[in-house]
Design an enzyme around this catalytic site. Structure first.
Site, PDB file in Angstrom:
ATOM      1  N   GLN A  59       1.313  13.615   9.203  1.00 39.45           N
ATOM      2  CA  GLN A  59       0.397  14.714   9.468  1.00 39.45           C
ATOM      3  C   GLN A  59      -0.069  14.718  10.919  1.00 39.45           C
ATOM      4  OE1 GLN A  59      -2.431  13.916   6.359  1.00 39.45           O
ATOM      5  NE2 GLN A  59      -2.568  11.779   6.929  1.00 39.45           N
ATOM      6  N   GLU A 114     -10.594   7.748   6.168  1.00 37.16           N
ATOM      7  CA  GLU A 114     -11.620   7.638   7.204  1.00 37.16           C
ATOM      8  C   GLU A 114     -12.668   6.579   6.886  1.00 37.16           C
ATOM      9  OE1 GLU A 114     -15.060  10.656   7.135  1.00 37.16           O
ATOM     10  OE2 GLU A 114     -13.349  11.808   6.450  1.00 37.16           O
ATOM     11  N   ASP A 134      -4.304   4.803   0.948  1.00 36.41           N
ATOM     12  CA  ASP A 134      -4.006   5.956   1.786  1.00 36.41           C
ATOM     13  C   ASP A 134      -2.568   5.847   2.272  1.00 36.41           C
ATOM     14  OD1 ASP A 134      -5.993   8.114   3.440  1.00 36.41           O
ATOM     15  OD2 ASP A 134      -4.013   7.741   4.315  1.00 36.41           O
ATOM     16  N   ASP A 165       1.693   5.562  -1.134  1.00 34.05           N
ATOM     17  CA  ASP A 165       1.455   6.789  -1.878  1.00 34.05           C
ATOM     18  C   ASP A 165       0.578   6.466  -3.078  1.00 34.05           C
ATOM     19  OD1 ASP A 165       2.287   9.658  -2.758  1.00 34.05           O
ATOM     20  OD2 ASP A 165       2.833   8.390  -4.466  1.00 34.05           O
ATOM     21  N   ALA A 166      -0.488   7.225  -3.286  1.00 41.03           N
ATOM     22  CA  ALA A 166      -1.449   6.904  -4.343  1.00 41.03           C
ATOM     23  C   ALA A 166      -0.813   6.937  -5.726  1.00 41.03           C
ATOM     24  CB  ALA A 166      -2.631   7.871  -4.282  1.00 41.03           C
ATOM     25  N   ASP A 183     -10.044  11.481  -3.045  1.00 38.49           N
ATOM     26  CA  ASP A 183     -10.535  11.915  -1.733  1.00 38.49           C
ATOM     27  C   ASP A 183      -9.325  12.296  -0.896  1.00 38.49           C
ATOM     28  OD1 ASP A 183     -12.084  12.466   0.464  1.00 38.49           O
ATOM     29  OD2 ASP A 183     -12.382  10.375   1.029  1.00 38.49           O
TER      30      ASP A 183
END
Length: 338
Positions: A59, A114, A134, A165-166, A183
């Site tokens: 990203q 974050e 994350d 990957d979750a 989240d």
């Protein structure tokens, strides 16, 4: 995500037109962030500076120093959180789910790079273990370096940080959790997260990893009178297909320029009233919340008539082949005022 661009007072091609004027004959630079919320609606505010811009494997990322909202994290052209009001989002995401669980000890965060979600979780004295998973290590490292408000959380021995990957991580693990938190980034077409909002994911990956009385909660996108039909209503309806008890709630977040939504789900009923929630906060949470208390949650979960009616009649179920997406992207750019 839009690139940083420069302008001399004429349209810069990103929809911004400056009003040129001079101060003592010198040029004055003005720096702006603009996010396209709908096709004919853009949200724009002034910046002090662009602290960082770059791209990871997954990203695009920017850190902006904004005039109205302090430091702001932008991923894939969508503002994720801003220094001045992120507490509204993160308190709303974390505390209702933990307070409705009788004894939340183990938590799994999907996303949360974050660190703010972990920070709020680790304020609970019942919590023994937080797994934060994350997919983007570069974003996590970036946030560790720049978001000092979460430094303590990242150093807490109860936090286990996993880069994966979750979905794959939840499927790989054998243990179950008292609370699982989504989240995640907004479901953007072509983005990495939209499959983690689907019925199959909730049914076959999330629910089997919840303990008895376990609670799942996810951020669910814009929830305003007009914007809630993007994804909020169908995420709510999708979770109703999987869990017995589902509660949708929302709050205004100034930097998002909208009401924002969350959806909480469980096979155990949500029975706490405002006074009972306040009591649990005093018993369990270190420090005082800035936004959320019992009355605030009662208000947040009392949706407007228009939104309630829409959620009650929503029929769309979120699947891989029938997904809905958040609209828009953002651009940071500089404008030279002559």
């Amino acid at each position: 995500m839009g690139d940083i661009s420069f302008s001399n007072g004429i349209s810069n091609g990103n929809g911004f037109h400056g009003n040129g004027h001079s101060v003592g004959g010198a040029q004055r630079k003005s720096c702006w962030y603009e996010e396209e919320i709908e096709e004919n609606l853009r949200w724009c505010f002034a910046l002090n500076s662009i602290l960082h811009t770059g791209a990871t494997q997954f990203q695009d990322i920017q850190l902006l120093d904004t005039k109205p909202f302090g430091k702001a994290l932008v991923i894939d052209g969508k503002l994720q959180s801003a220094e001045i009001d992120e507490f509204i989002y993160h308190e709303s995401l974390v505390h209702p789910a933990l307070l409705h669980n009788p004894n939340p000890k183990s938590i799994f965060i999907m996303g949360g790079g974050e660190g703010s979600t972990a920070r709020e979780l680790l304020r609970h004295n019942t919590v023994e273990k937080v797994v934060m998973c994350d997919i983007d290590e570069e974003v996590v490292d970036f946030c560790k370096s720049y978001l000092v408000v979460n430094s303590e959380a990242f150093c807490d021995p109860r936090l286990e940080l996993i880069i994966n990957d979750a979905r794959a991580e939840l499927e790989r693990r054998e243990e179950c959790y008292d609370v699982i938190i989504g989240d995640l980034a907004d479901p953007i077409e072509g983005g990495p997260c939209y499959q983690l909002y689907t019925k199959s994911f909730y049914e076959f990956t999330v629910k089997p990893r919840l303990n008895q009385d376990g609670v799942f909660v996810t951020q669910a996108g814009p929830a305003g009178v007009f914007s809630h039909t993007e994804v909020f209503s169908c995420i709510y309806n999708t979770l109703r297909q999987v869990f017995k008890y589902v509660v949708a709630y929302s709050a205004h977040i100034p930097s998002y320029a909208d009401i924002w939504g969350w959806v909480m789900a469980s096979d155990s009923p949500f029975l706490l009233n405002a006074d009972e929630m306040d009591l649990r906060m005093k018993q369990r949470i270190k420090g005082e919340n800035r936004f959320l208390d019992g009355k605030t949650f009662t208000s947040a979960s009392t949706l407007s008539k228009a939104v309630r009616k829409s959620l009650d009649t929503e029929t769309h179920v979120y699947t891989e082949g029938n997904a809905r997406f958040i609209y828009g992207h953002g651009t940071a750019y500089k404008h030279n005022k002559a």
